[in-house]
Design an enzyme around this catalytic site. Structure first.
Site, PDB file in Angstrom:
ATOM      1  N   THR A 128       0.975   1.103   4.473  1.00 28.97           N
ATOM      2  CA  THR A 128       1.479   2.074   3.500  1.00 28.97           C
ATOM      3  C   THR A 128       1.533   1.401   2.120  1.00 28.97           C
ATOM      4  O   THR A 128       1.234   0.211   1.985  1.00 28.97           O
ATOM      5  CB  THR A 128       2.889   2.572   3.883  1.00 28.97           C
ATOM      6  OG1 THR A 128       3.791   1.467   3.880  1.00 28.97           O
ATOM      7  CG2 THR A 128       2.896   3.245   5.250  1.00 28.97           C
ATOM      8  N   LYS A 157       2.567  -6.380   1.010  1.00 28.40           N
ATOM      9  CA  LYS A 157       3.292  -7.564   0.517  1.00 28.40           C
ATOM     10  C   LYS A 157       4.807  -7.364   0.503  1.00 28.40           C
ATOM     11  O   LYS A 157       5.553  -8.334   0.556  1.00 28.40           O
ATOM     12  CB  LYS A 157       2.811  -7.900  -0.904  1.00 28.40           C
ATOM     13  CG  LYS A 157       1.367  -8.366  -0.952  1.00 28.40           C
ATOM     14  CD  LYS A 157       0.775  -8.273  -2.336  1.00 28.40           C
ATOM     15  CE  LYS A 157       0.427  -6.871  -2.712  1.00 28.40           C
ATOM     16  NZ  LYS A 157      -0.942  -6.435  -2.577  1.00 28.40           N
ATOM     17  N   ASP A 252       2.382  -7.964  -8.571  1.00 28.52           N
ATOM     18  CA  ASP A 252       1.579  -8.197  -7.370  1.00 28.52           C
ATOM     19  C   ASP A 252       1.442  -9.703  -7.103  1.00 28.52           C
ATOM     20  O   ASP A 252       1.590 -10.166  -5.974  1.00 28.52           O
ATOM     21  CB  ASP A 252       0.201  -7.539  -7.564  1.00 28.52           C
ATOM     22  CG  ASP A 252      -0.763  -7.839  -6.434  1.00 28.52           C
ATOM     23  OD1 ASP A 252      -0.549  -7.294  -5.333  1.00 28.52           O
ATOM     24  OD2 ASP A 252      -1.708  -8.621  -6.643  1.00 28.52           O
ATOM     25  N   LYS A 256       2.847 -12.426  -4.081  1.00 28.09           N
ATOM     26  CA  LYS A 256       1.969 -13.397  -3.404  1.00 28.09           C
ATOM     27  C   LYS A 256       2.495 -14.827  -3.552  1.00 28.09           C
ATOM     28  O   LYS A 256       2.427 -15.609  -2.593  1.00 28.09           O
ATOM     29  CB  LYS A 256       0.547 -13.270  -3.953  1.00 28.09           C
ATOM     30  CG  LYS A 256      -0.123 -11.964  -3.526  1.00 28.09           C
ATOM     31  CD  LYS A 256      -1.389 -11.677  -4.317  1.00 28.09           C
ATOM     32  CE  LYS A 256      -1.999 -10.345  -3.887  1.00 28.09           C
ATOM     33  NZ  LYS A 256      -3.054  -9.862  -4.795  1.00 28.09           N
ATOM     34  N   GLY A 353     -10.147  -5.124  -2.051  1.00 26.09           N
ATOM     35  CA  GLY A 353     -11.274  -4.282  -1.655  1.00 26.09           C
ATOM     36  C   GLY A 353     -11.118  -3.784  -0.231  1.00 26.09           C
ATOM     37  O   GLY A 353     -10.443  -4.400   0.594  1.00 26.09           O
TER      38      GLY A 353
HETATM   39  N1  HSE Z   1      -4.266  -4.897  -6.445  1.00 28.37           N
HETATM   40  C1  HSE Z   1      -4.518  -6.145  -5.807  1.00 28.37           C
HETATM   41  C2  HSE Z   1      -5.537  -6.923  -6.605  1.00 28.37           C
HETATM   42  C3  HSE Z   1      -4.991  -5.897  -4.395  1.00 28.37           C
HETATM   43  O1  HSE Z   1      -6.099  -6.359  -7.552  1.00 28.37           O
HETATM   44  O2  HSE Z   1      -5.773  -8.085  -6.316  1.00 28.37           O
HETATM   45  C4  HSE Z   1      -4.782  -7.034  -3.465  1.00 28.37           C
HETATM   46  O3  HSE Z   1      -3.436  -7.404  -3.357  1.00 28.37           O
END
Ligand code: HSE
Length: 372
Positions: A128, A157, A252, A256, A353
């Site tokens: 999701t 994540k 994002d 990570k 991707g």
């Molecule tokens: N939106 C993220 C990116 C996707 O562009 O790397 C992978 O986490």
């Protein structure tokens, strides 16, 4: 994170299996997918297209028993869904909300949690939309699946950045696996490399380009293309998050680096601990003129051990062109793991991707099957 779960015991990455691969022991694996956007469809297409290869080379013959999506609705067949039909229902031009409920004559009215609890899957694939503030709804999905006795595989994540220890502890207590290879660099194997192939190493620093959307935008801006146009293409290509603010403002990458800090470096870090700056404040002229000064702008995520502390940051940096990360362009990601026993190990590859992220899910599912 979960008040009801026991806390206090450090937990290692549950993807590390103590079992030797058990080829051909029990070859069936029932899967349910919660969420059916780009990534979920990527996995289902791979399962359909690689069916023969997976069966012949890996004795891996999964069955998708349910798919549930907040927009598309739910379909369920304990004998296994027809993957072509499922894909066709949602990819038709102008597909209406609830398209999956048209899978059979008997409409399945389960929501996501009912699907997890009722469908009888051995493994739940959680794909999701990511929310790194609350982790929801993915966090509840992961918890429900583990409580229902299903392994959890995710590229989301949110629950990993916010509740990795709690979810791993819950998984272990049920003799289940909680796996999330694709949360960092999608199908390019970073977490398994660090925790399995490089098991026993201490990592002093991890540094890299961990967001495909921003790397693509910066590469295009360097060529003189406007920011908005490059972002729009990244969205069309399926790289950007549903809300691209997460990409361009660095959230994002924050998620990570928290995952890398906690899972690979044994830290106990929260997203709020990460110093963050996105790329929206960068001046277009500065980006396009950087090569003339011998530099190139990159959004760099970094986790570093400083004394007893682990510190992390996400910031745009004008790297010298000689820096190996400066040559990583477009949607490609790269990360350098600085280890005590092997020295720097750099991994370069896709970071986003449909196929690459679907592949990450597949690798986790096959690993669960191998562990027997
Ligand atoms: N939106 C993220 C990116 C996707 O562009 O790397 C992978 O986490």
């Amino acid at each position: 994170m979960f008040g009801t779960l026991p806390t206090g015991t450090p937990i290692e990455y549950s993807a590390v299996s103590s079992s030797f691969p058990q080829w051909g022991s029990d070859v069936s694996q029932k899967i349910c997918l919660i969420g059916f956007g780009t990534v979920g469809r990527g996995l289902v297409e791979i399962l359909r297209d690689k069916r023969d290869l997976l069966a012949e080379q890996f004795e891996y013959q999964p069955t998708v028993v349910a798919v549930s999506d907040v927009f598309h609705g739910t379909c369920h067949d304990p004998a296994g869904l027809d993957l072509d039909r499922v894909l066709d229902l949602v990819s038709r031009k102008g597909a209406e909300p609830g398209a999956l409920t048209g899978y059979s004559d008997t409409v399945c009215e389960w929501d996501s949690l009912e699907t997890i609890r009722q469908c009888g899957a051995d493994a739940m694939v959680e794909v999701t939309l990511t929310n790194i503030e609350t982790g929801e709804p993915a966090l509840s999905h992961c918890q429900a699946a583990l409580e229902a006795g299903a392994h959890v595989v995710t590229t989301n994540k949110g629950p990993v950045a916010l509740a990795w220890r709690d979810l791993s502890r819950l998984a272990r207590s049920r003799d289940l696996q909680f796996r999330f290879e694709g949360t960092v660099m999608s199908g390019t194997p970073v977490l398994s490399t660090a925790t399995e192939a490089l098991a026993g190493c201490d990592f002093g620093r991890i540094r890299g380009i961990l967001n495909g959307t921003t790397n693509y935008i910066l590469s295009e801006m360097e060529q003189g293309r406007p920011y908005e146009e490059a972002l729009s293409t990244a969205q069309e290509l399926g790289y950007a998050e549903a809300d691209p603010t997460a990409d361009v403002e660095g959230y994002d990458v924050v998620a990570k680096v928290v995952i890398l800090a906690n899972v690979v470096m044994g830290a106990d870090m929260n997203v709020a601990d990460v110093v963050r700056e996105g790329i929206t404040g960068l001046d277009a002229d500065s980006v396009s003129s950087a090569p003339g000064r011998g530099g190139r702008w990159k959004l760099i995520g970094q986790v570093e051990r400083v004394g007893e502390e682990v510190v992390a940051s996400v910031t745009p940096v004008e790297l010298p062109l000689e820096d190996p990360l400066a040559s990583v362009g477009g949607v490609t990601n790269a990360v350098t793991l600085e280890s005590d026993l092997v020295g720097p190990v750099t991994i370069v590859g896709a970071g986003a991707g449909k196929e690459a992220t679907g592949m990450a899910l597949l690798s986790d599912l096959v690993a669960i099957q191998r562990a027997g």
